[in-house]
Design a protein around this motif. Structure first.
Motif, PDB file in Angstrom:
ATOM      1  N   LEU A  37       8.145   0.620  -1.106  1.00 45.64           N
ATOM      2  CA  LEU A  37       8.784  -0.193  -2.146  1.00 45.64           C
ATOM      3  C   LEU A  37       7.821  -1.217  -2.744  1.00 45.64           C
ATOM      4  O   LEU A  37       7.879  -1.494  -3.948  1.00 45.64           O
TER       5      LEU A  37
ATOM      6  N   PHE B  84      15.929   4.307   0.624  1.00 47.00           N
ATOM      7  CA  PHE B  84      14.860   4.839  -0.227  1.00 47.00           C
ATOM      8  C   PHE B  84      13.948   5.705   0.623  1.00 47.00           C
ATOM      9  O   PHE B  84      13.624   5.335   1.751  1.00 47.00           O
TER      10      PHE B  84
ATOM     11  N   THR C 119      11.051   6.412   1.827  1.00 48.66           N
ATOM     12  CA  THR C 119       9.687   5.931   2.084  1.00 48.66           C
ATOM     13  C   THR C 119       9.313   6.343   3.508  1.00 48.66           C
ATOM     14  O   THR C 119      10.138   6.871   4.247  1.00 48.66           O
TER      15      THR C 119
ATOM     16  N   ALA D 108       7.389  -7.398   3.383  1.00 45.77           N
ATOM     17  CA  ALA D 108       6.678  -7.195   4.662  1.00 45.77           C
ATOM     18  C   ALA D 108       7.436  -6.099   5.387  1.00 45.77           C
ATOM     19  O   ALA D 108       8.521  -5.706   4.962  1.00 45.77           O
TER      20      ALA D 108
ATOM     21  N   GLY E 297      19.017  -0.118  -0.625  1.00 47.76           N
ATOM     22  CA  GLY E 297      19.820   0.691   0.290  1.00 47.76           C
ATOM     23  C   GLY E 297      18.855   1.663   0.937  1.00 47.76           C
ATOM     24  O   GLY E 297      17.851   1.252   1.526  1.00 47.76           O
TER      25      GLY E 297
ATOM     26  N   SER F 279       0.828  -1.215   0.000  1.00 48.29           N
ATOM     27  CA  SER F 279       0.000   0.000   0.000  1.00 48.29           C
ATOM     28  C   SER F 279       0.856   1.255   0.000  1.00 48.29           C
ATOM     29  O   SER F 279       0.359   2.357  -0.241  1.00 48.29           O
ATOM     30  N   LYS F 280       2.150   1.084   0.297  1.00 48.13           N
ATOM     31  CA  LYS F 280       3.073   2.237   0.368  1.00 48.13           C
ATOM     32  C   LYS F 280       4.459   1.754  -0.033  1.00 48.13           C
ATOM     33  O   LYS F 280       4.713   0.560  -0.134  1.00 48.13           O
TER      34      LYS F 280
ATOM     35  N   ARG G   6       8.965   4.454   5.991  1.00 42.79           N
ATOM     36  CA  ARG G   6       9.821   3.749   6.958  1.00 42.79           C
ATOM     37  C   ARG G   6      11.106   4.534   7.200  1.00 42.79           C
ATOM     38  O   ARG G   6      11.554   4.697   8.330  1.00 42.79           O
TER      39      ARG G   6
ATOM     40  N   ARG H 160      -2.061  -4.280   5.761  1.00 44.54           N
ATOM     41  CA  ARG H 160      -3.000  -4.431   6.888  1.00 44.54           C
ATOM     42  C   ARG H 160      -4.038  -3.312   6.912  1.00 44.54           C
ATOM     43  O   ARG H 160      -5.215  -3.558   7.153  1.00 44.54           O
ATOM     44  N   GLY H 161      -3.632  -2.082   6.642  1.00 43.84           N
ATOM     45  CA  GLY H 161      -4.550  -0.940   6.729  1.00 43.84           C
ATOM     46  C   GLY H 161      -5.388  -0.793   5.464  1.00 43.84           C
ATOM     47  O   GLY H 161      -4.848  -0.586   4.376  1.00 43.84           O
TER      48      GLY H 161
ATOM     49  N   ASP I 102      -2.648  -9.337   7.408  1.00 40.72           N
ATOM     50  CA  ASP I 102      -1.239  -9.425   7.812  1.00 40.72           C
ATOM     51  C   ASP I 102      -0.604 -10.613   7.093  1.00 40.72           C
ATOM     52  O   ASP I 102      -0.949 -11.767   7.368  1.00 40.72           O
ATOM     53  N   ILE I 103       0.308 -10.318   6.197  1.00 43.16           N
ATOM     54  CA  ILE I 103       0.893 -11.362   5.347  1.00 43.16           C
ATOM     55  C   ILE I 103       1.789 -12.311   6.155  1.00 43.16           C
ATOM     56  O   ILE I 103       2.132 -13.401   5.679  1.00 43.16           O
TER      57      ILE I 103
ATOM     58  N   ARG J 291      16.886 -12.058   7.373  1.00 39.41           N
ATOM     59  CA  ARG J 291      16.952 -11.934   5.903  1.00 39.41           C
ATOM     60  C   ARG J 291      18.099 -12.773   5.340  1.00 39.41           C
ATOM     61  O   ARG J 291      17.990 -13.287   4.224  1.00 39.41           O
TER      62      ARG J 291
END
Ligand code: NAP
Length: 260
Positions: free
Chosen positions: A19, A187, A189, A90, A185, A16-17, A191, A39-40, A66-67, A158
């Motif tokens: 990447l 971005f 966003t 995620a 690297g 939804s946002k 986050r 989720r939202g 929630d994935i 990861r």
């Protein structure tokens, strides 16, 4: 360049946002029908609207959930239907000191950033093999290549995913399936903005000034955009990238200083 994936169907997780959204948008602009999750509900529906406007003619489906949960994954897989392209994504685990992390913190990070992408790949890979076409892109982090000490949960979880994918990608390569990891690297966003606002103490112009200052530390002199991230994701899903598999593609404006 036509990426040759018009009419394909993609499931783009956590989109939804940021990447994930950039990746769904770029795929849709290539004519791919997309199912996006988050989720939202409100932000998710707004994202779907933007994609429909930018790529009229493609089908855009949404799944609110929630994935990282069994139910979230089942719902996403059932709504998406036949999946030719899977983009795993995620939220990232929180920063911190490993001395404060108990078993449940590690399990949560592993669930979100290692086990969920593996289970989604498991759900789609044999069907992709039967159709002799499949693309899986895992959105991970540059921290897999150059660990960031405060992001230990992310570094660890990861890296486990990367190890598994290195093996799986070679097992399914002969079936027309490619699996690659796309390592962001920095971005710009939500986050990144949250991690730069110093616990909410920086807002407005002060936050903008901090962003501008931090951006100069990247060799490219700026942070990346979700749009350009998405375009590289779409390339990895293209017919042109059919011979590229099991790779860790770093997208960081030159930030990683090594030769290899
Ligand atoms: P973002 O802008 O905060 O977007 C995250 C997206 O994921 C939102 O759509 C969010 O929607 C969704 N989401 C989060 N947790 C989810 C869950 N459990 N189930 C379903 N959807 C979920 O983040 P981003 O910057 O795009 O980051 C994406 C990934 O790349 C993260 O794992 C992050 O750690 C990693 N990364 C980012 C950067 C960077 O510079 N941006 C660098 C390295 C790695 P809801 O909250 O509504 O669910």
């Amino acid at each position: 360049m036509d990426f040759g994936i018009r009419g394909r169907n993609a499931l783009v997780c956590a989109a939804s946002k940021g990447l994930g959204f950039g990746s769904a948008l770029a795929l849709a602009k290539e004519g791919v029908n997309v199912t996006i999750t988050a989720r939202g509900v409100e932000t998710l529906e707004a994202a779907a609207k933007k994609i429909r406007e930018a790529a009229p003619g493609v089908t855009v489906k949404t799944v609110a959930g929630d994935i990282t949960t069994v139910e979230g994954r089942e719902q996403a897989l059932s709504v998406a239907g036949e999946i030719d392209i899977l983009v795993n994504n995620a939220g990232g685990p929180p920063p911190g000191d490993f001395r404060d992390w108990e078993r449940e913190h590690w399990i949560k990070a592993l669930d979100a950033n290692m086990i969920t992408p593996i289970l989604l790949a498991k759900a789609v890979v044999d069907k992709m093999a039967a159709r002799k076409f499949g693309r899986i892109v895992n959105i991970t982090s540059s921290s897999v290549k150059a660990p960031i000490p405060v992001l230990g949960l992310s570094n660890g979880a990861r890296s486990g995913l990367h190890g598994f994918i290195a093996g799986l990608s070679r097992q399914v390569a002969k079936d027309g399936i490619t699996i690659n990891n796309l390592l962001p690297g920095r971005f710009l966003t939500d986050r990144l903005k949250v991690t730069m606002n110093k616990g909410g103490t920086l807002q407005g112009e002060a936050l903008e000034a901090e962003i501008a200052k931090q951006a100069t530390t990247v060799p490219a002199g700026r942070f990346g955009t979700a749009e350009e991230f998405g375009q590289v994701c779409a390339f990895l899903c293209s017919t042109q990238a059919a011979y590229m598999t099991g790779q860790n593609v770093l997208l960081d404006g030159g930030n990683y200083p090594g030769s290899f």
